[in-house]
Design an enzyme around this catalytic site. Structure first.
Site, PDB file in Angstrom:
ATOM      1  N   ASP A 113       0.836  -1.202   0.000  1.00 53.56           N
ATOM      2  CA  ASP A 113       0.000   0.000   0.000  1.00 53.56           C
ATOM      3  C   ASP A 113       0.870   1.252   0.000  1.00 53.56           C
ATOM      4  OD1 ASP A 113      -1.961   1.895   0.343  1.00 53.56           O
ATOM      5  OD2 ASP A 113      -2.509   1.283   2.373  1.00 53.56           O
TER       6      ASP A 113
ATOM      7  N   ASP B 200      -4.896   0.802  -6.129  1.00 56.78           N
ATOM      8  CA  ASP B 200      -4.219   1.249  -4.918  1.00 56.78           C
ATOM      9  C   ASP B 200      -3.263   0.143  -4.480  1.00 56.78           C
ATOM     10  OD1 ASP B 200      -3.562   2.020  -2.279  1.00 56.78           O
ATOM     11  OD2 ASP B 200      -5.446   3.067  -2.015  1.00 56.78           O
TER      12      ASP B 200
ATOM     13  N   GLU C 225      -2.690  10.529  -0.178  1.00 57.73           N
ATOM     14  CA  GLU C 225      -3.929   9.752  -0.109  1.00 57.73           C
ATOM     15  C   GLU C 225      -4.170   9.241   1.297  1.00 57.73           C
ATOM     16  OE1 GLU C 225      -6.253   5.905  -0.244  1.00 57.73           O
ATOM     17  OE2 GLU C 225      -4.261   6.359   0.536  1.00 57.73           O
TER      18      GLU C 225
END
Length: 735
Positions: free
Chosen positions: A365, A431, A402
């Site tokens: 991530d 993502d 983000e």
């Protein structure tokens, strides 16, 4: 720094052996493409739109053949050499890496900067005072195995207020309303206490703190358990607790240099932040506190995972002293863009995006997605050197911040709202590209069929001789989602799945990635996809390149698969003469939503407006489908007239999603404009769609029966009008 073009195609890495073609074959193939590209630069007649260098099928096959798991592995290794939290100095290296990569591919590259309010920790401590008078100072950092950089930020909750709390502890399970109701039955009041909760999927991190605050708690400790930390890593989950998305100082407009910003003490800003401090904990530290609590045993229904069996809820007798000092400061963030201009429709944009910032190293991530994005750019650059140009413009977006609440993407959407509203075809988001096994996708319904068709063209990374589509169907059949799990989702809340040809495609009502501003604020058709449902090192310092190659994707073939689907979707949307949007699928989905809503409401509330509007959309969708078939026939025999008809139809297909927007937005949350897909204000809502109706149902419980029914009925009319607007946009005619 990104490597030069000639090296990008032959990069090596320390990953498991590649399944790609032998190096010599790849080199010769790429060399031929480069020679063709050089030749076409000096023979422009080879690149005109009526005589493309590739047939459509050959173009897509060539794109897939250019994959390289070793190259993706190299990108990921380079991106994760050090932590890169947004707004910090180390993040500048990844900004430059992505920018240089695009520039070395000779893509039109630029960055866009914003001034936004971010949040960082200064100091945190946790002292546990046991009933035997002993005191333990818990270490809040993760166990250092000798591989952590000094740049790894300590575990914290972004936008948590500073504060100090000395109080008894109460265990509140997941911190949901139903958990507090169970405590009330036991005679436990959390007012004036520090609550300890475990992370769950049914309520967000910020939601846990909001509910605790409403119950009079003085602070929150939040730990992660179960599957995420079964590996015993001792990781601690960082994350944001801000309400809403985007820069809190510029709600609804972009945080550009010299532009308007609200004061930090402005009421609009303050309502975005919790009023009580919170900290994330490791499972190990949480068990130390949990094991020392008295009071009654946890309710039986809390023991869903077996982890809390035999624990007590408190309060106390253990006392905990929590101290947290944080700093909110305005920092510069940067989005990085690369643009491939369309040859025939340069003013129509197909956007693919991934965020670049990470809480720590970010191997899963988000940089598994970043590596895939960079590889798609590499492959497109090779196709361009062979003479290919897309029909429509392709935009690569690398978003910043983000993790703080989709800040970078939201600011860009707000700044470009008019142009995006008029010209954006679709937004395709990835993502966490690879978390583990199994393909999953979320999409707005008109893109369902295209997504399915593309998965039939990409090889499955885990089963030889099959496609991703084959395994996707098999997985869904194994889970039997159509029966028991499907009904459980209806009962337990947030139904977000829809069955298409035996597949379960999720919808995009959440606000957990960068698709949110594109769909929920700007009304742009969107897709989000990933491999693997969950991973144990989420938002911890163990989300590293080493974890990726040891656990999630040793051979990087899953990365190749995601990049293949992602890139093919873009090629279809950028090159197909008529956009592959199927609004019959959308109408079918809305019918299913209506059926579920009907089961939740009594007969005193009419769904007739909704039924009529959905029928109207279905009729308009069928007309658009018939028109597309007719235009395709005309394109084979005629010229300019068919081209103009194609453009007009594509505009209507593109703009229909905007019809679901309402200028007034959701009540109390006006920024969210989409009336079909968006977050419900109440996390306990049983609807994963029609957020305005979901909010009205929740609010109606506090009103008289008559007023509550009127509120729900009004929201049903609002959704019906939105669906009618979408149908009108598909038809393209004035009433």
């Amino acid at each position: 720094m990104a490597q030069p073009f000639t090296k990008l195609t032959t990069a090596t890495a320390t990953a498991a052996p590649s399944k790609s073609p032998p190096p010599l074959v790849t080199f010769v193939f790429v060399l031929v493409l480069c020679i063709l590209g050089f030749y076409t630069l000096h023979h422009p007649h080879l690149t005109n739109s009526t005589s493309p260098p590739f047939s459509t099928s050959k173009l897509r096959d060539t794109f897939l053949s250019l994959s390289s798991n070793n190259t993706i592995s190299t990108y990921l290794r380079d991106l994760t050499l050090h932590p890169h939290l947004a707004g910090t100095k180390p993040s500048l290296d990844t900004i430059q890496y992505v920018k240089s990569h695009f520039e070395n591919l000779s893509l039109d590259t630029h960055t866009v900067k914003y001034k936004t309010l971010l949040s960082y920790p200064a100091h945190a401590s946790l002292l546990v005072h046991f009933s035997n008078s002993s005191v333990t100072n818990l270490s809040l950092t993760e166990k250092d195995t000798g591989v952590f950089s000094s740049d790894v930020v300590q575990p914290y909750h972004a936008y948590s207020p500073s504060g100090s709390v000395h109080a008894k502890v109460v265990f509140v399970n997941y911190g949901r309303e139903e958990d507090y109701r169970a405590l009330e039955v036991m005679g436990v009041n959390v007012s004036g206490c520090l609550v300890l909760a475990r992370r769950g999927e049914s309520i967000s991190r910020g939601g846990v703190i909001s509910v605790a605050e409403s119950k009079g708690a003085l602070g929150v400790l939040l730990y992660t358990e179960g599957d995420r930390l079964r590996d015993g890593s001792g990781g601690v989950e960082r994350g944001t607790v801000m309400r809403g998305i985007g820069d809190p100082l510029t709600p609804g407009w972009a945080g550009v240099e010299g532009g308007e910003t609200l004061d930090l003490e402005d009421s609009q800003v303050l309502k975005r932040f919790p009023k009580i401090p919170s900290l994330p904990l490791s499972l190990e530290n949480a068990l130390i506190i949990l094991g020392s609590l008295g009071g009654g045993f946890v309710p039986q229904f809390w023991n869903d995972s077996g982890w809390v069996n035999g624990l007590r809820v408190g309060p106390g007798p253990t006392m905990v002293n929590l101290t947290y000092q944080g700093e909110k400061k305005v920092a510069t963030i940067q989005n990085v863009f690369a643009v491939i201009k369309g040859l025939e429709e340069p003013d129509r944009y197909v956007i693919l995006g991934n965020h670049r910032d990470a809480w720590t190293y970010g191997a899963v991530d988000p940089n598994s997605g970043t590596a895939a994005l960079l590889d798609i750019a590499r492959r497109y650059a090779l196709l361009m050197r062979s003479g290919w140009s897309p029909r429509r413009t392709i935009i690569f977006g690398s978003w910043d911040a983000e993790e703080f609440g989709m800040v970078g993407s939201t600011e860009w959407v707000e700044q470009n709202l008019v142009n995006l509203g008029a010209k954006a075809v679709a937004y395709l988001n990835v993502d966490c590209a690879v978390q583990g096994p199994g393909f999953f996708a979320r999409a707005t319904p008109q893109l369902d069929n295209l997504l399915i068709e593309v998965t039939k063209k990409v090889k499955d990374p885990d089963s030889r001789g099959t496609t991703i589509y084959d395994q996707w169907v098999a997985t869904n059949e194994l889970l039997n989602i159509n029966s028991l799990l499907y009904m459980k989702l209806i009962r337990d809340g947030n139904l977000v799945f829809f069955s298409v040809s035996g597949l379960q495609i999720q919808r995009l009502s959440g606000v957990d990635s960068d698709f949110a501003p594109f769909l929920q604020h700007a009304g742009i058709p969107s897709v989000d996809m990933y491999y693997g449902r969950d991973f144990p090192v989420y938002h911890t310092a163990f989300d590293s390149y080493e974890w990726m190659i040891n656990h999630a994707d040793p051979s990087f073939q899953r990365h190749v698969a995601v990049a293949g689907i992602w890139g093919l979707l873009v090629l279809h949307l950028a090159d197909d003469s008529i956009l592959s949007f199927n609004y019959l699928s959308y109408a079918d989905q809305l019918k299913e939503h209506e059926e579920i809503l009907s089961k939740m409401l009594d007969g005193s509330i009419s769904l007739h407006p909704l039924t009529t509007a959905i029928q109207e959309l279905a009729a308009a969708a069928k007309e658009a489908e018939d028109e597309a078939k007719q235009i395709l026939r005309e394109l084979e025999t005629t010229g300019d007239t068919a081209v103009l008809k194609t453009r007009a139809l594509n505009d209507r297909l593109m703009l229909a999603e905007r019809g679901f927007l309402d200028s007034n937005g959701l009540q109390g949350r006006q920024w969210f404009k989409h009336l079909v897909y968006g977050p419900a204000g109440d996390y306990e809502s049983k609807l994963g769609f029609f957020p305005g109706i979901a909010d009205a149902i929740s609010r109606s419980t506090k009103l008289s029966r008559r007023d509550g029914q009127a509120l729900i009925q009004h929201e049903i009319w609002r959704v019906a009008r939105a669906i009618e607007r979408a149908a009108g946009a598909l038809r393209g005619e004035l009433t």
